[in-house]
Design a protein around this motif. Structure first.
Motif, PDB file in Angstrom:
ATOM      1  N   ASN A  24      16.120  31.271   1.429  1.00 32.68           N
ATOM      2  CA  ASN A  24      14.780  31.523   1.630  1.00 32.68           C
ATOM      3  C   ASN A  24      14.406  30.663   2.759  1.00 32.68           C
ATOM      4  OD1 ASN A  24      14.224  32.771  -0.768  1.00 32.68           O
ATOM      5  ND2 ASN A  24      14.669  30.767  -2.063  1.00 32.68           N
ATOM      6  N   GLY A  25      15.035  29.565   2.956  1.00 38.33           N
ATOM      7  CA  GLY A  25      14.536  28.775   4.447  1.00 38.33           C
ATOM      8  C   GLY A  25      13.249  28.658   4.087  1.00 38.33           C
ATOM      9  N   PHE A  26      12.553  28.762   5.507  1.00 38.92           N
ATOM     10  CA  PHE A  26      10.782  28.442   5.338  1.00 38.92           C
ATOM     11  C   PHE A  26      10.459  29.784   6.501  1.00 38.92           C
ATOM     12  CE2 PHE A  26      13.467  24.669   5.489  1.00 38.92           C
ATOM     13  CZ  PHE A  26      12.630  23.868   4.517  1.00 38.92           C
ATOM     14  N   GLY A  27       9.027  29.792   6.129  1.00 32.50           N
ATOM     15  CA  GLY A  27       8.331  31.052   6.480  1.00 32.50           C
ATOM     16  C   GLY A  27       6.810  30.463   6.834  1.00 32.50           C
ATOM     17  N   LYS A  28       5.941  31.758   6.685  1.00 32.12           N
ATOM     18  CA  LYS A  28       4.442  31.425   6.915  1.00 32.12           C
ATOM     19  C   LYS A  28       3.901  30.609   6.011  1.00 32.12           C
ATOM     20  CE  LYS A  28       4.019  35.708   9.909  1.00 32.12           C
ATOM     21  NZ  LYS A  28       3.306  37.016  10.063  1.00 32.12           N
ATOM     22  N   GLN A  29       4.546  30.824   4.733  1.00 38.20           N
ATOM     23  CA  GLN A  29       3.714  30.003   3.624  1.00 38.20           C
ATOM     24  C   GLN A  29       3.991  28.509   3.533  1.00 38.20           C
ATOM     25  OE1 GLN A  29       6.681  31.901   3.425  1.00 38.20           O
ATOM     26  NE2 GLN A  29       8.390  30.689   2.536  1.00 38.20           N
ATOM     27  N   ASP A  30       4.789  27.986   4.867  1.00 33.46           N
ATOM     28  CA  ASP A  30       5.180  26.926   4.839  1.00 33.46           C
ATOM     29  C   ASP A  30       4.379  25.745   6.134  1.00 33.46           C
ATOM     30  OD1 ASP A  30       7.275  26.170   2.727  1.00 33.46           O
ATOM     31  OD2 ASP A  30       8.241  27.840   4.016  1.00 33.46           O
ATOM     32  N   VAL A  31       3.531  26.678   6.777  1.00 31.85           N
ATOM     33  CA  VAL A  31       2.888  26.104   7.754  1.00 31.85           C
ATOM     34  C   VAL A  31       1.328  26.682   7.838  1.00 31.85           C
ATOM     35  CG1 VAL A  31       3.657  27.736   9.233  1.00 31.85           C
ATOM     36  CG2 VAL A  31       2.757  25.752  10.275  1.00 31.85           C
ATOM     37  N   ASN A  32       0.562  25.959   8.329  1.00 32.71           N
ATOM     38  CA  ASN A  32      -0.816  26.232   8.531  1.00 32.71           C
ATOM     39  C   ASN A  32      -1.259  25.855   9.961  1.00 32.71           C
ATOM     40  OD1 ASN A  32      -3.755  26.648   8.409  1.00 32.71           O
ATOM     41  ND2 ASN A  32      -4.492  24.903   7.521  1.00 32.71           N
ATOM     42  N   VAL A  33      -1.147  27.241  10.595  1.00 39.52           N
ATOM     43  CA  VAL A  33      -1.197  26.848  12.137  1.00 39.52           C
ATOM     44  C   VAL A  33      -2.641  26.928  12.655  1.00 39.52           C
ATOM     45  CG1 VAL A  33       0.881  28.589  12.703  1.00 39.52           C
ATOM     46  CG2 VAL A  33      -1.510  29.735  12.406  1.00 39.52           C
ATOM     47  N   ASN A  34      -3.663  27.073  11.722  1.00 40.30           N
ATOM     48  CA  ASN A  34      -4.900  26.885  11.964  1.00 40.30           C
ATOM     49  C   ASN A  34      -5.505  25.443  11.545  1.00 40.30           C
ATOM     50  OD1 ASN A  34      -5.446  29.681  12.635  1.00 40.30           O
ATOM     51  ND2 ASN A  34      -5.368  30.214  10.814  1.00 40.30           N
ATOM     52  N   ALA A  35      -4.548  24.624  10.987  1.00 38.60           N
ATOM     53  CA  ALA A  35      -5.155  23.298  10.960  1.00 38.60           C
ATOM     54  C   ALA A  35      -5.254  22.644  12.261  1.00 38.60           C
ATOM     55  CB  ALA A  35      -3.651  22.551  10.266  1.00 38.60           C
ATOM     56  N   PRO A  36      -6.192  21.591  12.205  1.00 35.46           N
ATOM     57  CA  PRO A  36      -6.690  20.707  13.270  1.00 35.46           C
ATOM     58  C   PRO A  36      -5.417  20.141  14.021  1.00 35.46           C
ATOM     59  CG  PRO A  36      -7.979  20.242  11.408  1.00 35.46           C
ATOM     60  CD  PRO A  36      -6.819  21.046  11.038  1.00 35.46           C
ATOM     61  N   ARG A  37      -5.698  19.856  15.373  1.00 38.31           N
ATOM     62  CA  ARG A  37      -4.547  19.347  16.041  1.00 38.31           C
ATOM     63  C   ARG A  37      -3.824  18.007  15.616  1.00 38.31           C
ATOM     64  NH1 ARG A  37      -3.855  20.162  21.880  1.00 38.31           N
ATOM     65  NH2 ARG A  37      -2.210  18.529  22.556  1.00 38.31           N
ATOM     66  N   LEU A  38      -2.689  18.062  15.417  1.00 38.24           N
ATOM     67  CA  LEU A  38      -2.053  16.733  14.961  1.00 38.24           C
ATOM     68  C   LEU A  38      -1.236  15.908  15.916  1.00 38.24           C
ATOM     69  CD1 LEU A  38      -1.431  14.924  12.498  1.00 38.24           C
ATOM     70  CD2 LEU A  38       0.450  16.510  11.872  1.00 38.24           C
ATOM     71  N   TYR A  39      -0.595  16.790  16.971  1.00 49.67           N
ATOM     72  CA  TYR A  39       0.290  16.315  18.109  1.00 49.67           C
ATOM     73  C   TYR A  39      -0.255  16.422  19.450  1.00 49.67           C
ATOM     74  CZ  TYR A  39       3.576  16.451  14.048  1.00 49.67           C
ATOM     75  OH  TYR A  39       4.135  16.428  12.878  1.00 49.67           O
ATOM     76  N   THR A  40      -0.061  15.472  20.239  1.00 50.82           N
ATOM     77  CA  THR A  40      -0.579  15.427  21.693  1.00 50.82           C
ATOM     78  C   THR A  40       0.402  16.483  22.237  1.00 50.82           C
ATOM     79  OG1 THR A  40       0.740  13.554  22.220  1.00 50.82           O
ATOM     80  CG2 THR A  40      -1.602  13.157  21.588  1.00 50.82           C
ATOM     81  N   ASP A  41       0.096  16.953  23.390  1.00 52.11           N
ATOM     82  CA  ASP A  41       1.124  17.647  24.422  1.00 52.11           C
ATOM     83  C   ASP A  41       2.384  17.047  24.719  1.00 52.11           C
ATOM     84  OD1 ASP A  41      -0.921  19.539  24.215  1.00 52.11           O
ATOM     85  OD2 ASP A  41      -1.254  19.860  26.349  1.00 52.11           O
ATOM     86  N   THR A  42       2.179  15.868  25.136  1.00 55.98           N
ATOM     87  CA  THR A  42       3.315  14.919  25.340  1.00 55.98           C
ATOM     88  C   THR A  42       4.042  14.836  24.236  1.00 55.98           C
ATOM     89  OG1 THR A  42       2.061  12.902  25.209  1.00 55.98           O
ATOM     90  CG2 THR A  42       2.504  13.929  27.419  1.00 55.98           C
ATOM     91  N   PHE A  43       3.906  14.523  23.153  1.00 57.87           N
ATOM     92  CA  PHE A  43       4.530  14.333  21.959  1.00 57.87           C
ATOM     93  C   PHE A  43       5.548  15.510  21.711  1.00 57.87           C
ATOM     94  CE2 PHE A  43       5.710  14.805  17.489  1.00 57.87           C
ATOM     95  CZ  PHE A  43       6.166  13.756  17.058  1.00 57.87           C
ATOM     96  N   CYS A  44       4.581  16.638  21.906  1.00 58.87           N
ATOM     97  CA  CYS A  44       5.455  17.878  21.677  1.00 58.87           C
ATOM     98  C   CYS A  44       6.549  18.196  22.563  1.00 58.87           C
ATOM     99  CB  CYS A  44       4.289  19.179  21.666  1.00 58.87           C
ATOM    100  SG  CYS A  44       3.204  19.212  20.568  1.00 58.87           S
ATOM    101  N   LEU A  45       6.494  17.816  23.789  1.00 63.58           N
ATOM    102  CA  LEU A  45       7.352  17.836  24.711  1.00 63.58           C
ATOM    103  C   LEU A  45       8.376  16.801  24.372  1.00 63.58           C
ATOM    104  CD1 LEU A  45       8.381  18.948  27.584  1.00 63.58           C
ATOM    105  CD2 LEU A  45       7.377  17.145  28.529  1.00 63.58           C
ATOM    106  N   SER A  46       8.279  15.821  24.217  1.00 64.38           N
ATOM    107  CA  SER A  46       9.288  14.544  23.679  1.00 64.38           C
ATOM    108  C   SER A  46      10.080  15.057  22.524  1.00 64.38           C
ATOM    109  CB  SER A  46       8.583  13.421  23.450  1.00 64.38           C
ATOM    110  OG  SER A  46       8.064  12.869  24.528  1.00 64.38           O
ATOM    111  N   TYR A  47       9.239  15.687  21.410  1.00 61.27           N
ATOM    112  CA  TYR A  47       9.800  16.153  20.094  1.00 61.27           C
ATOM    113  C   TYR A  47      10.717  17.519  20.618  1.00 61.27           C
ATOM    114  CZ  TYR A  47      10.393  18.790  15.965  1.00 61.27           C
ATOM    115  OH  TYR A  47      10.983  19.412  14.786  1.00 61.27           O
TER     116      TYR A  47
END
Length: 340
Positions: free
Chosen positions: A73-96
């Motif tokens: 089953n894993g994970f799919g669209k039901q496991d994320v709300n891509v329209n939610a407000p911003r949670l991570y900064t750009d630099t965090f995304c790069l580090s992640y």
């Protein structure tokens, strides 16, 4: 002439199942990050990573169908709300992305080493090469942006030396200070500071956006463990007058809007816990000061208990997907019509 493909071994089944779970999770996280990233260079790398994970999921699904292997089953669209407000900064995304590409290289190299079928050797070697390329690109960009945290500098050796006393190995002295940490030990202390920094920020972001009290408390416990371990590693370096470099750019916003399903967040923490235990085991084996090895062993036990608590939560909520296993022959004999 068509090549004959032998049946999948248990190691190959495990590697394929694990790869699918991890890549399906990655597609959710990266798709969300991509929605909010403003920096063009970081956006391009996250998009590359998302494309790679999506292609992996598609390739693995085809392979599973070919092998009559039940698709997880894993994970799919039901496991994320891509329209939610911003949670991570750009630099965090790069580090992640940089951090997860390191973990990916370790995972793919292990899967490659356990594979015997030529098609799987090709799959995992290609995935390893692409992940290594992604790591190189994220490291280069972080360096260019001035946000790459590099290990401490020490003097280059001017001559070869040998250990001439058993005290070099011992980390316990009643009347004298421990010997200074060597380069190998410093490298692992630094690495584990960096991984825990990412870990505690992820825990904090998950705690902010989780909806259940139980998951919030679990994430805050992980946050506390990471901070405690960071302090211990940093203090070990400071005892030898070595400053522990830490990034100040790993920001998360104050958004509390749910982004990821609690199933996905708990799975991600189990993945980070497993990676942490592996890092500590490697560090313990490489450290020649016995007090450091003992610390790693103690902290591994703490993470193991934390991971067990997480597994209990996932089982209770039916979030923990079971890995493929062998048939329980005794149960099959007792109840031939019941699934083993």
């Amino acid at each position: 002439m068509e090549k004959h493909l032998p049946n999948l071994t248990s190691a190959e089944i495990a590697s394929l199942w694990t790869a699918y779970m991890n890549d399906s999770m990655a597609t959710c996280i990266l798709a969300y990050m991509l929605t909010h990233i403003e920096d063009e260079d970081i956006h391009a790398l996250v998009k590359e990573a998302l494309t790679m994970s999506s292609e992996h999921v598609s390739s693995l699904q085809k392979l599973f169908q070919q092998e009559k292997f039940a698709i997880p089953n894993g994970f799919g669209k039901q496991d994320v709300n891509v329209n939610a407000p911003r949670l991570y900064t750009d630099t965090f995304c790069l580090s992640y992305l940089n951090h997860m590409s390191k973990a990916g290289m370790v995972g793919y190299s292990g899967s490659l080493a356990m594979s015997a079928r030529y098609d799987l050797i090709d799959y995992f070697s290609t995935a390893l090469h692409k992940t290594a390329s992604l790591y190189e690109k994220t490291t280069k960009l972080a360096l260019e942006m001035g946000i790459l945290t590099r290990p401490p500098y020490i003097c280059v050796p001017s001559e070869v030396d040998y250990i001439d006393s058993k005290e070099y190995i011992s980390g316990f002295h009643l009347f004298s200070k421990n010997r200074p940490v060597n380069a190998v030990e410093i490298s692992h202390l630094f690495l584990n500071i960096q991984t825990n920094l990412i870990g505690y920020k992820i825990c904090l972001s998950f705690a902010q956006t989780a909806t259940s009290k139980e998951v919030k408390q679990f994430m805050m416990r992980g946050n506390e463990i990471s901070q405690k371990h960071i302090k211990l590693f940093a203090d070990t370096l400071l005892n030898d007058h070595i400053a522990a470099p830490m990034s100040s750019d790993l920001y998360i916003t104050d958004s509390t809007t749910p982004v990821f399903s609690e199933k996905l967040m708990m799975f991600h923490m189990s993945l980070l816990s497993a990676t942490g235990i592996g890092n500590y085991a490697t560090a313990a084996a490489a450290s020649q000061r016995s007090d450091l090895a003992l610390n790693y062993e103690r902290m591994s036990f703490e993470i193991g208990r934390y991971a067990k608590a997480g597994a209990d939560i996932m089982i209770k909520n039916q979030w923990l997907e079971q890995p493929p296993g062998t048939i329980n022959k005794e149960q099959l004999i007792r109840s031939p019509n019941k699934k083993a």
